[in-house]
Write a protein that holds these residues in place. Structure first.
Motif, short mmCIF file in Angstrom:
data_model
loop_
_atom_site.label_atom_id
_atom_site.label_comp_id
_atom_site.label_asym_id
_atom_site.label_seq_id
_atom_site.Cartn_x
_atom_site.Cartn_y
_atom_site.Cartn_z
N SER A 16 0.82 -1.21 0.00
CA SER A 16 0.00 0.00 0.00
C SER A 16 0.85 1.26 0.00
CB SER A 16 -0.93 0.00 1.22
OG SER A 16 -0.19 -0.01 2.42
N LEU A 17 2.09 1.16 0.46
CA LEU A 17 2.98 2.32 0.41
C LEU A 17 3.24 2.75 -1.02
CD1 LEU A 17 5.61 1.28 3.11
CD2 LEU A 17 3.91 3.11 3.30
N GLY A 18 3.29 1.80 -1.94
CA GLY A 18 3.49 2.14 -3.34
C GLY A 18 2.21 2.57 -4.02
N ARG A 19 1.10 1.91 -3.67
CA ARG A 19 -0.17 2.21 -4.34
C ARG A 19 -0.74 3.55 -3.93
NH1 ARG A 19 -1.28 -3.42 -3.40
NH2 ARG A 19 -2.48 -2.83 -1.54
N VAL A 20 -0.68 3.87 -2.65
CA VAL A 20 -1.33 5.10 -2.19
C VAL A 20 -0.40 6.03 -1.43
CG1 VAL A 20 -3.55 3.95 -2.04
CG2 VAL A 20 -2.12 4.06 -0.01
N GLY A 21 0.84 5.60 -1.16
CA GLY A 21 1.75 6.43 -0.38
C GLY A 21 2.81 7.15 -1.17
N GLY A 22 2.93 6.84 -2.47
CA GLY A 22 3.91 7.52 -3.29
C GLY A 22 5.34 7.05 -3.10
N ILE A 23 5.54 5.89 -2.48
CA ILE A 23 6.88 5.34 -2.31
C ILE A 23 7.25 4.56 -3.57
CG2 ILE A 23 8.34 3.86 -0.88
CD1 ILE A 23 7.35 6.45 0.46
N SER A 24 8.52 4.63 -3.96
CA SER A 24 8.95 4.02 -5.21
C SER A 24 8.76 2.50 -5.18
CB SER A 24 10.41 4.35 -5.49
OG SER A 24 11.26 3.75 -4.53
N ALA A 25 8.52 1.94 -6.36
CA ALA A 25 8.28 0.49 -6.47
C ALA A 25 9.52 -0.30 -6.06
CB ALA A 25 7.88 0.15 -7.90
N ASP A 26 10.71 0.23 -6.35
CA ASP A 26 11.94 -0.48 -5.98
C ASP A 26 12.08 -0.60 -4.46
OD1 ASP A 26 12.59 -0.78 -8.62
OD2 ASP A 26 13.89 0.98 -8.70
N THR A 27 11.74 0.47 -3.75
CA THR A 27 11.84 0.45 -2.30
C THR A 27 10.83 -0.52 -1.70
OG1 THR A 27 12.59 2.75 -2.27
CG2 THR A 27 11.73 1.85 -0.21
N VAL A 28 9.61 -0.50 -2.20
CA VAL A 28 8.57 -1.42 -1.71
C VAL A 28 8.97 -2.86 -1.98
CG1 VAL A 28 6.17 -2.15 -2.00
CG2 VAL A 28 6.74 0.29 -1.93
N LEU A 54 11.97 -4.04 -2.21
CA LEU A 54 13.05 -4.41 -1.30
C LEU A 54 12.49 -4.74 0.09
CD1 LEU A 54 16.01 -4.79 -0.68
CD2 LEU A 54 16.21 -2.32 -0.32
N PHE A 55 11.52 -3.95 0.55
CA PHE A 55 10.88 -4.26 1.85
C PHE A 55 10.30 -5.67 1.84
CE2 PHE A 55 9.95 0.51 2.58
CZ PHE A 55 11.18 0.66 3.19
N GLN A 56 9.61 -6.01 0.77
CA GLN A 56 8.98 -7.32 0.70
C GLN A 56 10.00 -8.44 0.65
OE1 GLN A 56 6.61 -6.50 -2.81
NE2 GLN A 56 4.76 -6.13 -1.61
N ARG A 57 11.10 -8.23 -0.07
CA ARG A 57 12.14 -9.26 -0.13
C ARG A 57 12.88 -9.41 1.20
NH1 ARG A 57 16.04 -7.82 -3.35
NH2 ARG A 57 15.26 -5.84 -4.19
N LEU A 58 12.85 -8.36 2.01
CA LEU A 58 13.46 -8.43 3.35
C LEU A 58 12.51 -9.07 4.37
CD1 LEU A 58 15.21 -4.93 3.54
CD2 LEU A 58 16.32 -7.16 3.33
N GLY A 114 6.48 -7.40 5.62
CA GLY A 114 5.25 -7.49 4.86
C GLY A 114 4.17 -6.51 5.26
N THR A 115 4.25 -5.92 6.46
CA THR A 115 3.22 -5.01 6.93
C THR A 115 3.85 -3.70 7.40
OG1 THR A 115 3.29 -5.83 9.20
CG2 THR A 115 1.79 -6.95 7.67
N CYS A 116 3.00 -2.69 7.56
CA CYS A 116 3.49 -1.41 8.07
C CYS A 116 3.96 -1.54 9.52
CB CYS A 116 2.38 -0.36 7.97
SG CYS A 116 1.98 0.13 6.27
N ALA A 117 3.38 -2.48 10.28
CA ALA A 117 3.83 -2.71 11.65
C ALA A 117 5.29 -3.17 11.68
CB ALA A 117 2.93 -3.73 12.33
N ALA A 118 5.66 -4.01 10.71
CA ALA A 118 7.04 -4.49 10.65
C ALA A 118 8.00 -3.34 10.35
CB ALA A 118 7.16 -5.58 9.59
#
Length: 487
Positions: free
Chosen positions: A127-139, A141-145, A148-152
């Motif tokens: 959701s950071l990429g879809r509605v937060g304006g964060i770059s797809a590469d950064t999102v 990388l978060f998922q590969r690390l 998976g959630t904003c709490a993490a």
């Protein structure tokens, strides 16, 4: 704490951009103007997303739930043909996410302040990429690390995010913690960066207004850039000779360039000036003054230089060359291609004036030309890659002949009735070496007035003087045409 309202139309681009981005923004302007009946100042974050403060409307209508229902009914009355959602929460990011949730539910989604933190924590990182304006590469990388959630992400901590991702890491933390600041931030440009321009006589054409204001736009953007900043939120106000006014706050997470400011001004004016005869609230005179007020800025993001030629040196040279060519001769028009989709090779790409695009933005350029924006990339029956080198705007008639000199036809089973041997283009004759196809294309078969049936094939041809080339030819209504060339 001031709460935020978000109104989203997630499928707006797919539903309205088939006639061009300008048409989609012009149609969206009607929705924006309807929302201003509840709050005079709204922000258009992107095509299909409106954000406004909940403080005034909620007090007037008697609470968040009441104003959410009012907006929901307003969108229904607009009869846009697109699905929509209304969300209210403590931060803009949470409100936008709630609005997307409301789309699937079919009714407004109001997040109470008591559960605001839990709502943010449960949101997926995507959701950071879809509605937060964060770059797809950064999102990604978060998922590969494994985050998976904003709490993490919140558990990682602000210091670690900034240390690894810099300014974008700080913005990520503000989003997931609910501490997003969207008012006049401490880092905002000083008031000296507010610019305005006045015209000697009213201008009723949006394109003429943008052209007359371009020099002032360049001055403002260069002044902000000179302080190592880039504007990410901009208030634009237009005044007519009859004291009519339209104001919009525009957001651009990647930072406003001069071309993007000019594009947003064009979209704002197109929707406002287009229906001057049909809309009683439309302006009755031309524009005489435009004001720009930067509301929020940030440090210029560090961009990794290219391996050769510095930071997009060749692209910047091309942009300067195009600007010089248009300055020397006002009849010169420089355009760039934009993917529109479809099966007709002549309309797959449209032409966009170079003044309305940012050539130095590599991500936007790739999306405009290669991946498409809101338009499907893979169409059944479309011409396979690579794209032809030259496409005929009005395909000339040709003759495709067999060895006996008789015209080639196609049977009802989409098979050639003879082996092609020669192509005649005007007075030029080409020998056919190989044939690929034919491929049938049938469009709108259910509409007796607009239905179209065509057969296309690729020909490897040889000319005595011109050598070898490849043609894309089509058969429609028993007539062969030369659609494109690959040489």
């Amino acid at each position: 704490m001031s709460r935020s309202i978000a109104v989203v139309f997630p499928q707006w681009v797919n539903d309205h951009a088939h006639l061009g981005e300008e048409h989609a923004f012009r149609m969206f302007e009607h929705v924006v103007r309807a929302v201003t009946a509840l709050s005079p100042l709204v922000e258009v974050q992107d095509l299909g997303t409106i954000v406004l403060s909940a403080r005034g409307p909620s007090r007037y209508f008697g609470g968040d739930a009441a104003v959410a229902q009012k907006l929901h009914q307003l969108c229904a009355d607009a009869n846009t043909g697109s699905v929509w959602g209304v969300g209210i929460a403590d931060s803009r990011f949470a409100a936008t996410a709630a609005a997307h949730l409301a789309v699937s539910r079919g009714y407004p989604c109001v997040i109470d302040s008591a559960i605001g933190a839990e709502f943010l924590a449960a949101l997926p990182v995507a959701s950071l990429g879809r509605v937060g304006g964060i770059s797809a590469d950064t999102v990604d990388l978060f998922q590969r690390l494994g985050l998976g959630t904003c709490a993490a992400l919140l558990a990682v901590g602000e210091a670690a995010l900034i240390d690894r991702f810099g300014i974008e890491g700080q913005r990520v933390f503000h989003l997931v913690s609910g501490g997003e600041v969207r008012h006049l931030a401490p880092g905002a440009p000083p008031s000296d960066f507010a610019h305005s321009v006045e015209f000697d006589f009213p201008l009723a054409n949006a394109t003429h207004v943008v052209s007359a204001a371009r020099a002032t736009i360049d001055t403002m953007v260069n002044a902000i850039a000179g302080h190592g900043q880039q504007c990410v939120r901009l208030l634009m106000t237009c005044h007519t000779d009859h004291a009519e006014t339209t104001s919009r706050i525009w957001g651009e997470p990647k930072g406003f360039s001069a071309a993007v400011v000019a594009q947003r001004l064009l979209f704002q004016l197109e929707g406002w000036l287009a229906d001057s005869t049909a809309d009683p609230d439309a302006p009755t005179s031309g524009v005489v003054r435009i004001e720009w007020m930067p509301l929020e800025s940030r440090e210029v993001l560090v961009v990794q230089p290219l391996l050769w030629g510095g930071n997009q040196e060749n692209t910047e040279r091309a942009a300067r060359a195009a600007s010089m060519a248009m300055a020397v001769n006002n009849t010169v028009q420089v355009t760039v291609p934009r993917w529109e989709g479809g099966r007709d090779v002549a309309t797959v790409y449209s032409r966009v004036p170079i003044a309305l695009v940012d050539l130095t933005n590599s991500d936007a350029s790739e999306q405009r030309v290669q991946t498409g924006e809101g338009t499907a990339r893979d169409w059944s029956g479309s011409v396979p890659r690579p794209s032809p080198a030259s496409v005929a705007a009005e395909p000339p008639l040709i003759r495709v002949l067999d060895h006996a000199g008789a015209s080639i036809g196609v049977t009802g089973r989409h098979e050639l009735d003879a082996l092609p041997a020669r192509v005649e283009v005007g007075n030029q004759k080409y020998d056919i070496m190989r044939v690929a196809g034919p491929w049938p294309v049938e469009e709108r078969w259910w509409d007796p007035r607009r239905r179209r049936r065509q057969v296309r094939m690729q020909l490897l041809v040889r000319h005595q003087q011109r050598g070898v080339g490849v043609f894309l030819v089509g058969l429609e209504n028993q007539l062969w045409t030369l659609l494109a060339r690959y040489d």
